[in-house]
Design an enzyme around this catalytic site. Structure first.
Site, PDB file in Angstrom:
ATOM      1  N   GLU A 175      -7.990   5.930  -1.972  1.00 14.47           N
ATOM      2  CA  GLU A 175      -7.649   4.515  -2.179  1.00 14.47           C
ATOM      3  C   GLU A 175      -8.884   3.620  -2.242  1.00 14.47           C
ATOM      4  O   GLU A 175      -8.807   2.403  -2.059  1.00 14.47           O
ATOM      5  CB  GLU A 175      -6.710   4.048  -1.058  1.00 14.47           C
ATOM      6  CG  GLU A 175      -5.379   4.768  -1.058  1.00 14.47           C
ATOM      7  CD  GLU A 175      -4.552   4.438   0.166  1.00 14.47           C
ATOM      8  OE1 GLU A 175      -3.941   3.367   0.182  1.00 14.47           O
ATOM      9  OE2 GLU A 175      -4.523   5.256   1.103  1.00 14.47           O
ATOM     10  N   SER A 221      -0.595   4.410  -0.601  1.00 11.09           N
ATOM     11  CA  SER A 221      -0.496   3.958  -1.993  1.00 11.09           C
ATOM     12  C   SER A 221       0.344   4.868  -2.886  1.00 11.09           C
ATOM     13  O   SER A 221       0.141   4.925  -4.092  1.00 11.09           O
ATOM     14  CB  SER A 221      -1.896   3.793  -2.610  1.00 11.09           C
ATOM     15  OG  SER A 221      -2.543   2.705  -2.032  1.00 11.09           O
ATOM     16  N   TYR A 225       0.291  -0.580  -8.899  1.00  9.57           N
ATOM     17  CA  TYR A 225      -1.018  -1.075  -9.338  1.00  9.57           C
ATOM     18  C   TYR A 225      -1.196  -1.244 -10.850  1.00  9.57           C
ATOM     19  O   TYR A 225      -2.137  -1.884 -11.284  1.00  9.57           O
ATOM     20  CB  TYR A 225      -2.129  -0.160  -8.806  1.00  9.57           C
ATOM     21  CG  TYR A 225      -2.104  -0.060  -7.310  1.00  9.57           C
ATOM     22  CD1 TYR A 225      -2.410  -1.166  -6.509  1.00  9.57           C
ATOM     23  CD2 TYR A 225      -1.729   1.117  -6.680  1.00  9.57           C
ATOM     24  CE1 TYR A 225      -2.357  -1.090  -5.128  1.00  9.57           C
ATOM     25  CE2 TYR A 225      -1.677   1.207  -5.289  1.00  9.57           C
ATOM     26  CZ  TYR A 225      -1.996   0.097  -4.529  1.00  9.57           C
ATOM     27  OH  TYR A 225      -1.938   0.175  -3.162  1.00  9.57           O
ATOM     28  N   ARG A 233       2.565  -3.962   7.313  1.00  9.84           N
ATOM     29  CA  ARG A 233       3.824  -4.009   6.582  1.00  9.84           C
ATOM     30  C   ARG A 233       4.702  -2.832   6.961  1.00  9.84           C
ATOM     31  O   ARG A 233       4.214  -1.729   7.186  1.00  9.84           O
ATOM     32  CB  ARG A 233       3.565  -3.919   5.077  1.00  9.84           C
ATOM     33  CG  ARG A 233       3.325  -5.219   4.389  1.00  9.84           C
ATOM     34  CD  ARG A 233       3.280  -5.094   2.868  1.00  9.84           C
ATOM     35  NE  ARG A 233       3.762  -3.814   2.383  1.00  9.84           N
ATOM     36  CZ  ARG A 233       3.007  -2.931   1.721  1.00  9.84           C
ATOM     37  NH1 ARG A 233       1.740  -3.184   1.492  1.00  9.84           N
ATOM     38  NH2 ARG A 233       3.526  -1.800   1.296  1.00  9.84           N
ATOM     39  N   ASP A 247       7.858  -0.778   5.264  1.00 10.14           N
ATOM     40  CA  ASP A 247       8.617  -0.603   4.023  1.00 10.14           C
ATOM     41  C   ASP A 247       9.959   0.056   4.314  1.00 10.14           C
ATOM     42  O   ASP A 247      10.027   1.027   5.086  1.00 10.14           O
ATOM     43  CB  ASP A 247       7.829   0.269   3.037  1.00 10.14           C
ATOM     44  CG  ASP A 247       6.508  -0.370   2.625  1.00 10.14           C
ATOM     45  OD1 ASP A 247       6.402  -1.604   2.724  1.00 10.14           O
ATOM     46  OD2 ASP A 247       5.585   0.363   2.223  1.00 10.14           O
ATOM     47  N   GLU A 265       8.008   3.710   5.603  1.00 12.15           N
ATOM     48  CA  GLU A 265       6.713   3.911   6.265  1.00 12.15           C
ATOM     49  C   GLU A 265       6.098   2.598   6.718  1.00 12.15           C
ATOM     50  O   GLU A 265       6.624   1.524   6.457  1.00 12.15           O
ATOM     51  CB  GLU A 265       5.743   4.697   5.380  1.00 12.15           C
ATOM     52  CG  GLU A 265       5.457   4.104   4.028  1.00 12.15           C
ATOM     53  CD  GLU A 265       4.559   5.049   3.210  1.00 12.15           C
ATOM     54  OE1 GLU A 265       3.390   4.702   3.041  1.00 12.15           O
ATOM     55  OE2 GLU A 265       5.026   6.104   2.754  1.00 12.15           O
ATOM     56  N   ASN A 280       2.332   0.368   7.079  1.00  5.94           N
ATOM     57  CA  ASN A 280       1.000   0.205   6.516  1.00  5.94           C
ATOM     58  C   ASN A 280       0.222  -0.695   7.469  1.00  5.94           C
ATOM     59  O   ASN A 280       0.533  -1.876   7.598  1.00  5.94           O
ATOM     60  CB  ASN A 280       1.147  -0.437   5.123  1.00  5.94           C
ATOM     61  CG  ASN A 280      -0.148  -0.489   4.365  1.00  5.94           C
ATOM     62  OD1 ASN A 280      -1.220  -0.601   4.953  1.00  5.94           O
ATOM     63  ND2 ASN A 280      -0.056  -0.426   3.059  1.00  5.94           N
ATOM     64  N   GLY A 315      -2.999  -4.065   1.571  1.00  6.51           N
ATOM     65  CA  GLY A 315      -3.872  -4.591   0.527  1.00  6.51           C
ATOM     66  C   GLY A 315      -3.966  -6.105   0.557  1.00  6.51           C
ATOM     67  O   GLY A 315      -3.029  -6.794   0.957  1.00  6.51           O
TER      68      GLY A 315
END
Length: 305
Positions: free
Chosen positions: A15, A149, A215, A254, A256, A269, A271, A275
């Site tokens: 990443e 990611s 992305y 975060r 998800d 999951e 994070n 980002g």
């Protein structure tokens, strides 16, 4: 005297490029706010030198291995340099999808059924493992256990696609997760200093929110506010904060989740170093809550270990 901030970015994980974008956005913001901020690429700079170079604080913008897994957090604690984000243990567990799910399960939180496989026991798959995989029922997701990611993830619809997908996942990690694929609506909840920000609904034309959807694709849509009714929004935020606290995470991150056709939320999951690019979800949620990008960067900087 201005505080000297090292924004740790780049590194050697898969990443790397996203981390550089995140880190550079943070550096520009900190300079604007009057800090003495520097981009420090951990691939080319030994962080042991942070003390010698008189940095007051480290702002971690590294994604994936070497940044989100507790290793850099351990070095910073040894150096006695305050840093942003979760601590050593929370970081190490959170990057490990399997162990994260074990903890969530112990808190009776809703986790997607899975099969965990280690490389040394996997080739060839024995009949017991195949039985467990078939019990999940196709389609299934094959994912590396310690990647972010959505890298290395494959959606598999039949037995004949299985071994190629397993090989792809094993090329990133020595252990993998095979999960039941839940078709539904994807949401993400940003947590900032133990408070939830407005939730975001992610809709993609792809089968799931994969690397391209995150992305590259211009067709991925983000709705904030998410369109959930008040009861669902409340329920989702409650699950997210419980999941965050079960792992002892702190700072900003975060969670998800996916909402299935029966209106049940499933945790996907966590994070711990999200980002901070122009396409990133945390700044989007913050904006909806009336927090500008520069304010968000400062808030994260001020919640340090």
């Amino acid at each position: 005297m201005k505080k000297k901030i090292a924004v740790l970015l780049g590194g050697t994980s898969s990443e790397r490029n996203i981390s550089i974008k995140s880190g550079n956005s943070i550096v520009q913001s900190l300079l604007k706010s009057g800090f003495d901020a520097y981009s420090i690429d951990t691939r080319d700079y030994s962080i042991i030198n942070l003390k010698k170079d008189k940095f007051d604080k480290a702002y971690i913008a590294l994604h994936g291995k070497g940044g989100e897994d507790g290793s850099i957090q351990g070095v910073l604690e040894y150096l006695k340099i305050p840093y942003t984000g979760s601590g050593i243990m929370a970081s190490a567990i959170s990057i490990d999808k399997f162990r994260t799910k074990l903890l969530w399960k112990s808190y009776n939180l809703p986790i997607v059924p899975d099969v965990y496989i280690k490389k040394k026991n996997a080739i060839p798959l024995n009949s017991f493992t195949i039985k467990k995989i078939l019990k999940l029922k196709f389609p299934i997701l094959i994912k590396p256990n310690n990647q972010g990611s959505s890298i290395g993830i494959t959606l598999v619809s039949s037995m004949k696609e299985l071994s190629k997908a397993i090989d792809i996942a094993f090329s990133y990690n020595d252990d993998i997760l095979i999960e039941k694929f839940i078709k539904g609506k994807e949401y993400t909840v940003t947590i900032l200093n133990q408070k939830t920000l407005p939730t975001i609904h992610i809709s993609t034309k792809n089968n799931f929110y994969d690397y391209n959807a995150k992305y590259k694709s211009f067709s991925t849509q983000y709705s904030c506010p998410s369109g959930l009714n008040i009861i669902q929004e409340k329920k989702l935020k409650k699950i997210a904060i419980l999941a965050w606290n079960a792992l002892s995470c702190k700072g900003c991150g975060r969670i998800d989740v996916i909402l299935d056709k029966t209106n049940k939320f499933w945790l996907l999951e966590v994070n711990t170093i999200p980002g901070m690019t122009n396409r990133s979800l945390v700044p989007m949620a913050a904006k909806e809550a009336g927090i500008s990008f520069d304010e968000l960067v400062l808030l994260i900087l001020n919640i340090s270990n």
